[in-house]
Design a protein around this motif. Structure first.
Motif, PDB file in Angstrom:
ATOM      1  N   LEU A 338       1.283  -0.922  -0.319  1.00 10.09           N
ATOM      2  CA  LEU A 338       0.128  -0.159  -0.002  1.00 10.09           C
ATOM      3  C   LEU A 338       0.677   0.989   0.222  1.00 10.09           C
ATOM      4  CD1 LEU A 338      -2.196  -1.149   2.322  1.00 10.09           C
ATOM      5  CD2 LEU A 338      -3.004  -1.238   0.436  1.00 10.09           C
ATOM      6  N   ASP A 339       2.398   1.146  -0.169  1.00  6.63           N
ATOM      7  CA  ASP A 339       2.667   2.080  -0.115  1.00  6.63           C
ATOM      8  C   ASP A 339       2.764   3.625  -1.374  1.00  6.63           C
ATOM      9  OD1 ASP A 339       4.327  -0.329  -2.375  1.00  6.63           O
ATOM     10  OD2 ASP A 339       5.803   0.918  -2.472  1.00  6.63           O
ATOM     11  N   ASP A 340       2.417   2.895  -2.789  1.00  4.03           N
ATOM     12  CA  ASP A 340       1.576   3.779  -3.579  1.00  4.03           C
ATOM     13  C   ASP A 340       0.577   4.781  -2.633  1.00  4.03           C
ATOM     14  OD1 ASP A 340       3.872   3.280  -5.285  1.00  4.03           O
ATOM     15  OD2 ASP A 340       2.084   1.867  -6.348  1.00  4.03           O
ATOM     16  N   MET A 341      -0.525   4.258  -2.245  1.00  5.11           N
ATOM     17  CA  MET A 341      -1.226   4.535  -1.984  1.00  5.11           C
ATOM     18  C   MET A 341      -1.299   5.924  -0.664  1.00  5.11           C
ATOM     19  SD  MET A 341      -5.192   3.453   0.966  1.00  5.11           S
ATOM     20  CE  MET A 341      -3.989   3.038   2.115  1.00  5.11           C
ATOM     21  N   ALA A 342      -0.011   5.129  -0.328  1.00  4.96           N
ATOM     22  CA  ALA A 342       0.226   6.224   1.005  1.00  4.96           C
ATOM     23  C   ALA A 342       0.858   7.146   0.724  1.00  4.96           C
ATOM     24  CB  ALA A 342       1.353   5.061   1.873  1.00  4.96           C
ATOM     25  N   ARG A 343       1.635   7.346  -0.715  1.00  5.65           N
ATOM     26  CA  ARG A 343       2.619   8.400  -1.222  1.00  5.65           C
ATOM     27  C   ARG A 343       0.865   9.076  -1.078  1.00  5.65           C
ATOM     28  NH1 ARG A 343       6.398   4.470  -2.139  1.00  5.65           N
ATOM     29  NH2 ARG A 343       5.306   4.032  -4.448  1.00  5.65           N
ATOM     30  N   ASP A 344       0.434   8.479  -2.545  1.00  7.27           N
ATOM     31  CA  ASP A 344      -0.764   9.497  -2.642  1.00  7.27           C
ATOM     32  C   ASP A 344      -1.370  10.256  -1.425  1.00  7.27           C
ATOM     33  OD1 ASP A 344       0.001   8.432  -5.192  1.00  7.27           O
ATOM     34  OD2 ASP A 344      -1.782   7.508  -5.916  1.00  7.27           O
ATOM     35  N   MET A 345      -1.613   9.837  -0.759  1.00  3.69           N
ATOM     36  CA  MET A 345      -2.582  10.655   0.369  1.00  3.69           C
ATOM     37  C   MET A 345      -1.449  11.958   0.581  1.00  3.69           C
ATOM     38  SD  MET A 345      -5.661   8.666   0.667  1.00  3.69           S
ATOM     39  CE  MET A 345      -6.147   9.011   2.308  1.00  3.69           C
ATOM     40  N   ILE A 346      -0.550  11.179   1.329  1.00  6.48           N
ATOM     41  CA  ILE A 346       0.705  12.522   1.303  1.00  6.48           C
ATOM     42  C   ILE A 346       0.911  13.453   1.209  1.00  6.48           C
ATOM     43  CG2 ILE A 346       2.938  13.058   2.129  1.00  6.48           C
ATOM     44  CD1 ILE A 346       3.245   9.872   3.277  1.00  6.48           C
ATOM     45  N   TYR A 347       0.200  12.944  -0.481  1.00  3.87           N
ATOM     46  CA  TYR A 347       0.654  14.126  -1.223  1.00  3.87           C
ATOM     47  C   TYR A 347      -0.324  14.830  -2.155  1.00  3.87           C
ATOM     48  CZ  TYR A 347       1.933  16.022  -6.405  1.00  3.87           C
ATOM     49  OH  TYR A 347       1.883  16.836  -7.533  1.00  3.87           O
ATOM     50  N   TYR A 348      -1.679  14.577  -1.942  1.00  2.00           N
ATOM     51  CA  TYR A 348      -2.141  14.969  -1.942  1.00  2.00           C
ATOM     52  C   TYR A 348      -3.217  15.918  -0.546  1.00  2.00           C
ATOM     53  CZ  TYR A 348      -2.995  13.925  -6.792  1.00  2.00           C
ATOM     54  OH  TYR A 348      -2.490  13.430  -7.863  1.00  2.00           O
ATOM     55  N   ARG A 349      -2.241  15.793   0.792  1.00  2.00           N
ATOM     56  CA  ARG A 349      -2.434  16.139   1.870  1.00  2.00           C
ATOM     57  C   ARG A 349      -3.744  15.554   2.698  1.00  2.00           C
ATOM     58  NH1 ARG A 349      -0.496  23.096   1.669  1.00  2.00           N
ATOM     59  NH2 ARG A 349       1.856  21.726   0.758  1.00  2.00           N
ATOM     60  N   LEU A 350      -4.071  14.473   2.521  1.00  2.00           N
ATOM     61  CA  LEU A 350      -5.355  14.008   2.684  1.00  2.00           C
ATOM     62  C   LEU A 350      -4.923  13.475   4.548  1.00  2.00           C
ATOM     63  CD1 LEU A 350      -6.514  12.363  -0.087  1.00  2.00           C
ATOM     64  CD2 LEU A 350      -7.393  13.882   0.568  1.00  2.00           C
ATOM     65  N   LEU A 351      -3.625  12.817   4.562  1.00  2.00           N
ATOM     66  CA  LEU A 351      -2.937  12.500   5.878  1.00  2.00           C
ATOM     67  C   LEU A 351      -1.382  12.974   5.705  1.00  2.00           C
ATOM     68  CD1 LEU A 351      -3.197   8.229   5.385  1.00  2.00           C
ATOM     69  CD2 LEU A 351      -5.363  10.115   6.854  1.00  2.00           C
TER      70      LEU A 351
END
Length: 515
Positions: A338-351
Motif C-alpha cells: 500500500l505504499d503507492d496509496m500512502a504516498r498519494d495520500m501524503i502528496y494530496y495532503r489527505l494524510l
C-alpha cells in the motif's frame, strides 16, 4: 524455545526467561531481580568481598532451579563491570562454575555498550541517537548516525559506585557531596564535540534508575497506563527530582516515594548522572527504553550463537547493522503493498506522515493478532504492546483507530475516556486511519492494487485494480461513502475490468459527502 539470560551486575543479578518464536521474535515470560551489591566493595578496594560473592552464588543457584522449572532450553550468563574490574573476578567465575554449573561470559566495556544499544534500539529504532545505559558499576554510552555506531564506551559512573564513593555512611548526600559528585561526572563525560553530535540527535536511556524515575513521574502526574517504554522525561522534571531527593536519606526516600529497595540507595547518584548527561549534551528530554543489554544479547545469540563466545566486536557491529534497520522497517506500509496509496495520500495532503506511520503499525498489528470481537480486551492488549517510533499518545490513536474500524461507539467512548492524553483533532486522525484500514482490508484480501488522485475540482478518485473475478463491490461502496464523509470531499472509485477484459467502458461511480 525458551532462553534464559542471567545478568550479573554490580548492584543486582537479574534473570529473564524469553519465549523465542518461530520468526525469531521473542517475549519475556519470567523475570527475577535480586539485590546482591556484588560491586559494592570496589568503591574502596580492588576486590569483591566474600559475603557478596556467597550471596551471588546462592541467588544463581535459585535462578538455576527456576530455569529448570520453566524448562529453559539454554541459559546465557554474563558478567559486567564488577566481575571484569575485580582483582579476584576470575576466582568468583571459577566458584560460580564449580557450584552452579554456569559459565560466566564477562563482557568488556565496549561489548556491554554494544549489547545494551542493540537491545534498546530494536524497540526504539532511532537512527541518530545518543544512547546510555546506567548500571550500578558503569555507564555505557553509544552515539549513532543512521543506525551506524560512531562511538561506544563504558565509563566508571555507575550509580552504586558513585553512591559508595560520595554518600555519607547513612546513605545521604551533603551539598558538598553532591557538588563533588557532579563535578566528577562532568569531568568524566565526553563532550558534544568529542562525539560530533548533530542537531537531530535524540537521547535514549535505559537502566533501572531511569525506569524507576519514569514510573514515579507517571504515578504523580496521573498517567493512566503502567507503560514505561517510550515514556519521555523532561530536563525540568529530572532537575526537580534531583532537588527533591538530593538531601534525603534512603529511608526517607523509601517512606515518601514508592521506590523499591534496589533503587533507594542509588537513586540520588543516578539522578545526578542523568541530569549531567542532559545538561552537558544539551538535551531537553530523554526517551526511556524498556529494553537493554539482555534483549541485545538474546537478539545477537538468535542470529549467531558464536558472537557472544568469540568477543568479536566486528561481527557484533555487522549484526547491529542488520538487526536494527530490519526492526525499523518491518512495520512499513510497503510490506502490505500500500505504499503507492500512502504516498498519494501524503502528496494530496489527505494524510499526514505521522498518520501514515500509525496506519502502517495498525496494519502490522492486525496481521499479527488473532481476530476477536472483545474490543475492550483488544484495546488494552494493543496499548500493552511496545512500538518503535510511536509516542504514547500515538499508540492510543493506533488502538482507537483499530477499534473505530470495528465499532465506532466503543472507540468514541474510549476516546473521551482518555481525552486528557489526546487532542481534539486526534479524533479526525482516528476516523481517517480507521476508514483506510477498512479499505486496506478489502485491497489486501482481494490482492488488488489501488491508486489515488485528486482532480482539479478536489474530487478524490480511487482506482482499484482487482486480480480476482469475485470482488466485494457493495462493501467497497459502503467504505467509499464513509470515506467521502470523513475526508469531507467527493469521492469517486474506478474499477477497470482487468479480469474479463470486457469491451464495454469502465464505470466511474461518484459519491458526494453527506451534509
Amino acid at each position: 524455545m525458551k532462553i534464559s539470560i542471567i545478568d550479573i551486575g554490580s548492584n543486582t543479578i537479574k534473570l529473564v526467561i524469553y519465549e523465542v518464536r518461530k520468526d525469531n521474535s521473542f517475549i519475556g515470560v519470567h523475570q527475577e531481580s535480586t539485590k546482591v551489591k556484588l560491586g559494592e566493595a570496589l568503591a574502596y578496594s580492588d576486590s569483591l568481598n566474600e559475603q557478596s560473592m556467597l550471596k551471588s552464588i546462592n541467588v544463581l543457584l535459585q535462578y538455576r532451579d527456576i530455569a529448570k522449572l520453566e524448562a529453559a532450553n539454554k541459559v546465557l550468563c554474563v558478567g559486567t563491570s564488577a566481575v571484569r574490574e575485580a582483582r579476584n573476578g576470575q576466582y568468583f567465575i571459577d566458584q560460580v562454575l564449580k557450584k552452579t554449573g554456569f559459565g560466566i561470559r564477562v563482557l568488556n566495556g565496549e561489548e556491554e555498550a554494544y549489547y545494551s544499544y542493540l537491545g534498546a534500539s530494536m524497540m526504539t529504532c532511532i537512527p541518530n541517537g545518543l544512547f546510555f545505559d546506567l548500571g550500578g558499576g558503569s555507564l555505557e554510552l553509544v552515539y549513532t548516525e543512521d543506525f551506524n555506531v560512531k562511538k561506544a564506551e563504558a565509563l566508571p559512573l555507575g550509580a552504586l559506585r558513585l553512591s559508595r564513593t560520595f554518600a555519607n555512611k547513612d546513605g545521604s548526600f551533603s551539598k558538598k557531596n553532591c557538588d563533588n559528585m557532579t563535578q566528577r561526572i562532568l569531568d568524566t563525560l565526553p563532550t558534544k564535540k568529542n562525539y560530533g553530535i548533530g542537531i537531530d540527535t535524540l537521547l535514549v536511556g535505559a537502566g533501572g534508575t531511569l525506569r524507576a524515575l519514569g514510573r514515579y513521574d507517571q504515578k504523580h502526574s496521573g498517567f493512566p497506563f503502567e507503560k514505561i517504554h517510550n515514556y519521555r522525561l523532561t530536563l525540568n522534571t529530572i532537575d526537580s527530582l534531583r532537588k527533591d531527593f538530593s538531601s534525603l536519606k534512603p529511608s526517607e526516600i523509601s517512606s515518601r516515594w514508592s521506590f523499591d529497595s534496589t533503587r533507594v540507595e542509588t537513586v540520588v547518584a543516578g539522578i545526578h548522572v542523568i541530569h549531567s548527561i542532559m545538561k552537558k549534551f544539551d538535551f531537553e528530554e530523554v526517551i526511556i527504553s524498556g529494553y537493554g543489554i539482555r534483549e541485545g544479547i538474546l537478539a545477537s545469540f538468535i542470529q549467531n550463537p558464536n558472537t557472544l563466545e568469540n568477543h568479536n566486536i566486528e561481527r557484533l557491529e555487522k549484526q547491529i547493522a542488520k538487526i536494527v534497520p530490519y526492526h525499523s522497517h518491518k512495520h512499513d506500509i510497503s510490506n502490505f503493498g500500500l505504499d503507492d496509496m500512502a504516498r498519494d495520500m501524503i502528496y494530496y495532503r489527505l494524510l499526514k506522515e505521522r498518520e501514515v506511520e500509525i496506519l502502517s503499525y495498525a496494519l502490522y498489528t492486525l496481521s499479527r493478532l488473532p481476530e476477536t470481537n472483545k474490543l475492550y480486551s483488544l484495546f488494552y492488549r494493543i496499548l500493552d504492546e511496545d512500538y518503535p517510533h510511536l509516542t504514547h499518545r500515538e499508540q492510543v490513536i493506533l488502538a482507537l483507530s483499530i477499534l473505530y474500524s470495528k465499532k465506532i461507539r466503543t472507540a468514541e467512548e474510549l476516546f473521551y475516556k482518555y481525552s486528557h492524553l489526546l487532542k481534539p483533532q486526534n479524533l479526525k486522525s482516528v476516523q481517517k486511519i480507521a476508514i483506510l484500514l477498512n479499505l486496506a482490508r478489502i485491497i489486501i484480501k482481494t490482492r488488488s492494487q489501488i491508486r489515488i488522485r485528486l482532480t482539479v475540482n478536489q474530487n478524490m478518485i480511487f482506482t482499484i485494480i482487482p486480480t480476482q473475478k469475485s470482488f466485494p463491490n457493495n462493501l467497497l461502496k459502503q467504505v467509499i461513502e464513509k470515506a467521502s464523509k470523513i475526508f469531507d470531499i467527493p469521492v469517486q472509485y474506478h474499477i477497470p475490468d482487468r479480469i474479463n477484459r470486457l469491451k464495454t467502458s469502465d464505470s466511474i461511480i461518484s459519491i458526494k459527502p453527506q451534509t
